[in-house]
Design an enzyme around this catalytic site. Structure first.
Site, PDB file in Angstrom:
ATOM      1  N   GLY A 253       0.825  -1.215   0.000  1.00 54.49           N
ATOM      2  CA  GLY A 253       0.000   0.000   0.000  1.00 54.49           C
ATOM      3  C   GLY A 253       0.857   1.261   0.000  1.00 54.49           C
ATOM      4  O   GLY A 253       0.558   2.242  -0.691  1.00 54.49           O
ATOM      5  N   GLU A 270      -6.980  -0.283   1.541  1.00 55.76           N
ATOM      6  CA  GLU A 270      -7.505  -1.116   2.625  1.00 55.76           C
ATOM      7  C   GLU A 270      -6.376  -2.068   2.975  1.00 55.76           C
ATOM      8  O   GLU A 270      -6.143  -3.057   2.285  1.00 55.76           O
ATOM      9  CB  GLU A 270      -8.773  -1.830   2.118  1.00 55.76           C
ATOM     10  CG  GLU A 270      -9.675  -2.281   3.231  1.00 55.76           C
ATOM     11  CD  GLU A 270      -9.252  -3.620   3.754  1.00 55.76           C
ATOM     12  OE1 GLU A 270      -8.438  -3.639   4.706  1.00 55.76           O
ATOM     13  OE2 GLU A 270      -9.711  -4.632   3.222  1.00 55.76           O
ATOM     14  N   CYS A 304      -7.710  -9.509   7.029  1.00 52.45           N
ATOM     15  CA  CYS A 304      -7.140  -8.292   7.617  1.00 52.45           C
ATOM     16  C   CYS A 304      -7.897  -7.869   8.873  1.00 52.45           C
ATOM     17  O   CYS A 304      -7.342  -7.192   9.733  1.00 52.45           O
ATOM     18  CB  CYS A 304      -7.117  -7.169   6.592  1.00 52.45           C
ATOM     19  SG  CYS A 304      -8.690  -6.981   5.769  1.00 52.45           S
TER      20      CYS A 304
END
Ligand code: ADP
Length: 502
Positions: A253, A270, A304
Site C-alpha cells: 500500500g 484497505e 485483515c
C-alpha cells in the site's frame, strides 16, 4: 474428493466443478492472451496440484486494458443511473445462480472451506445488491446562494478509469466490493487480481460478459507475482487512470501511495490490521469464545480484520483460556475445504506458512506457553498449521507486533480498562477492534476510545454491505460498502449559475 488432475490444463471443457474457469485476460469484452505469450500455473494450496493456467501479463496488457476502459468511460458514465442499476442487478442474478460454481472455484484456488467460500459469494452478492440500488441515490446538492442572482449546484461525477489490485484471501468479494461501487458511480475498471487466485476474478468477468455490460467497462488482467510490481506501476503512472483501489499489505500500500503521487490520483487503501479482541469482566464468556472462533479462525486467520491479539481481564483469564482451548480442540477440523467436515483450510502459500511458523517459534523460544496446538499439523501433509492458542505473551515477541495472518491466537492478561485500551491502540494499524462487555457505560466509552475504522461490540464478525469498511492510521483510508463506498469514485463539482437577476 475432487480429482484436480482432471481440471488441469488450459481450459477444462466439461469439467463440472469449474464451469466458470477462464484462462485468458478479459479486455474490451474479449478473452485475449497476454502479449508476451507467457502463462503461469495456478495451484490448489491443499495439494499444490495445478487448477489451471492463467496469462502472465505485462504492463503492455494493462495499458491496452486502460485504453479500452478509457474509450468506454463516457458511454457508461452517461447511462442513466437506473440502467446502471439494472445491469448490476443482472450481474447479481448471475452471481446468485452460479454461487455453487463460484464457491468451488474459490475453495480450489484459495483453500478455504466450501461453506466459507459460499458465504463469500453471498457476501459479494450483498455488495452487488446494495450498489445496484445505490446507483440511483448518488445525489448532488442545491445550495442556498449568497444572493438572488446565482444558483449554486453540486454535482457528483464519476472520476473515470479506476485500477483495482486485489488480494487472494477473499478473491471474489474484494473485487466485487470495489467494482460494484465503481460501476454504480459510473466509473470503468481495470482489475489485476492476486497471482494465487486469478480465477475468481476471471469467473466474475465471465458473468459480467453474460450480464451484457458494455465492452471495456470491466477488464481483468492477470499476472504472476513477478509482474505484480510492473503492472501496479503502470496503473499508478497512467494519466488515463483516475484512481486506484488496493486491498493488501501495508508494505505494498505504501509503495502504491508513493507511485500515485506523480499523477495525483485518487486512492483507496484497505491495508493490514492488528485487531484486538478485549474481554472485560462482565462479558458473556460463552458468546465471547464463539465470537473469537469466528473472528480469529475464519479462513484460518487469513483476514485483515481477523483478531490478532486477545486481551483478557485477569479476573476471567483462566476460565476464558480453558473455554477457548476446548472450543479450538473440539470445533476446528483441518483438511481439504471440499470435505464438508472441514472448517480449517491450509495457509495460502509457502511464504505465509513459513512466516506463521516463524512467529510461533519466536514466541515459544521467548517464553510463550502453548495452550493448544503449537506447530505444523502432525498428520496432514502440506501447509496446514494447527489452530494454536498461546499465552504468556511479552512485548519483545514478533507475535506482539506483527499481523499474524494464520490460525494463531495469542492471549494477554490485563488488569484495567485503561491498560486494555492502551495496548489495543499501541499499534500503527487501525482497521478493526472488538470487545465484549455488558457494562453499559464501558461499552460506549471503549467504543469511542478505540483507534480503528471499525469496532465490534459483543460481535466478532461485523462486515456487511450496509456498513462502511476501512481503517485509520496505517490500515489505510477510504471506505468500501455503504453509501460512503461511492465517495472514492466520484468528484464533487460545484457549478455556479450566475446572471439570474430579472
Ligand atoms: P499479501 O501479503 O496478502 O499477498 P500483498 O500486498 O503482497 O499482500 O498482495 C496484495 C496484492 O498486491 C496481490 O495482488 C499482489 O500480487 C499485489 N502486489 C504485490 N506487490 C505489488 C506491487 N509492488 N505493486 C502492485 N501490486 C503488488
Amino acid at each position: 474428493m475432487l480429482n484436480f488432475a482432471r481440471c488441469s490444463g488450459s481450459r477444462p471443457v466439461g469439467c463440472r466443478y469449474f464451469s466458470l474457469l477462464r484462462d485468458k485476460n478479459f479486455i474490451g469484452g474479449e478473452w485475449v492472451a497476454a502479449s508476451s505469450g507467457k502463462t503461469f500455473q495456478v495451484t490448489n494450496p491443499v495439494n499444490d496440484k495445478v487448477i489451471g493456467i492463467a496469462q502472465d501479463s505485462t504492463p503492455e496488457d494493462a495499458e491496452k486494458a486502460i485504453k479500452v476502459a478509457s474509450g468506454s468511460f463516457n458511454m457508461w458514465a452517461d447511462l442513466p443511473a437506473k440502467e446502471k442499476g439494472i445491469k448490476l442487478k443482472s450481474l447479481l442474478k448471475l452471481v446468485n445462480s452460479h454461487s455453487d460454481d463460484l464457491a468451488k472455484l474459490i475453495t480450489a484456488e484459495c483453500g478455504k472451506p466450501l461453506a466459507e467460500a459460499k458465504a463469500e459469494v453471498m457476501y459479494s452478492a450483498g455488495y452487488l445488491e446494495w450498489y445496484a440500488e445505490e446507483a440511483k441515490r448518488i445525489y448532488g446538492e442545491v445550495l442556498a446562494p449568497p444572493n438572488n442572482t446565482r444558483e449554486l449546484v453540486v454535482l457528483k461525477e464519476p472520476i473515470g478509469v479506476v485500477g483495482f489490485i486485489t488480494p487472494w484471501n477473499f478473491p471474489l468479494a474484494m473485487l466485487v466490493r470495489k467494482a460494484a461501487a465503481a460501476l454504480a458511480a459510473g466509473c470503468v475498471c481495470v482489475a489485476r487480481p492476486a497471482e494465487d487466485t486469478p480465477f475468481s476474478a476471471l469467473a466474475l468477468a465471465a458473468l459480467v460478459e453474460k450480464a451484457g455490460f458494455p465492452a471495456g467497462t470491466f477488464n481483468v488482467v492477470t499476472s504472476s507475482r513477478s509482474q505484480a510490481g510492473p503492472i501496479g506501476q503502470a496503473l499508478c503512472a497512467s494519466p488515463q487512470v483516475a484512481g486506484i483501489s488496493f486491498t493488501g499489505s501495508t508494505a505494498v500500500g505504501k509503495i502504491l501511495y508513493q507511485q500515485c503521487a506523480n499523477t495525483v490520483k485518487r486512492l483507496g487503501l484497505e491495508l493490514g490490521g492488528n485487531a484486538s479482541y478485549i474481554i472485560f469482566p462482565t462479558a458473556d464468556l460463552s458468546r465471547a469464545v464463539q465470537g473469537v472462533m469466528g473472528s480469529k479462525f475464519r479462513n484460518a486467520g487469513q483476514a485483515c480484520v481477523a483478531t490478532n491479539r486477545v486481551l483478557v481481564h485477569e479476573s476471567v483469564f483462566d476460565k476464558f483460556s480453558s473455554m477457548l482451548a476446548t472450543a479450538v480442540k473440539t470445533q476446528l477440523v483441518s483438511g481439504d475445504g471440499f470435505d464438508p467436515a472441514v472448517n480449517q483450510g491450509p495457509l495460502i502459500n509457502e511464504q505465509q506458512f513459513q512466516k506463521v511458523d516463524g512467529i510461533v517459534k519466536d514466541a515459544v523460544s521467548k517464553g510463550a506457553r502453548v495452550v493448544s496446538g503449537g506447530g505444523i499439523h502432525p498428520t496432514l501433509k502440506g501447509r496446514f498449521y494447527q489452530p494454536t492458542v498461546l499465552s504468556n505473551i511479552t512485548e519483545d515477541m514478533k507475535i506482539y507486533n506483527e499481523e499474524i495472518f494464520g490460525p494463531i491466537c495469542p492471549l494477554y492478561k490485563f488488569y484495567s480498562e485503561d491498560e486494555a485500551v492502551t495496548i489495543a491502540n499501541s499499534t500503527r494499524r487501525g482497521l478493526a477492534n472488538y470487545f465484549y462487555s455488558n457494562d453499559y457505560a464501558q461499552v460506549w466509552r471503549v467504543a469511542k476510545r478505540l483507534e480503528s475504522g471499525m469496532v465490534g461490540v459483543n460481535e466478532g464478525l461485523i462486515s456487511a454491505a450496509e456498513a462502511p469498511f476501512g481503517g485509520v492510521k496505517e490500515s489505510g483510508f477510504g471506505r468500501e460498502g455503504s453509501r460512503h463506498g461511492v465517495d472514492d469514485y466520484v468528484h464533487t463539482k460545484y457549478v455556479c449559475f450566475g446572471g439570474l437577476q430579472n
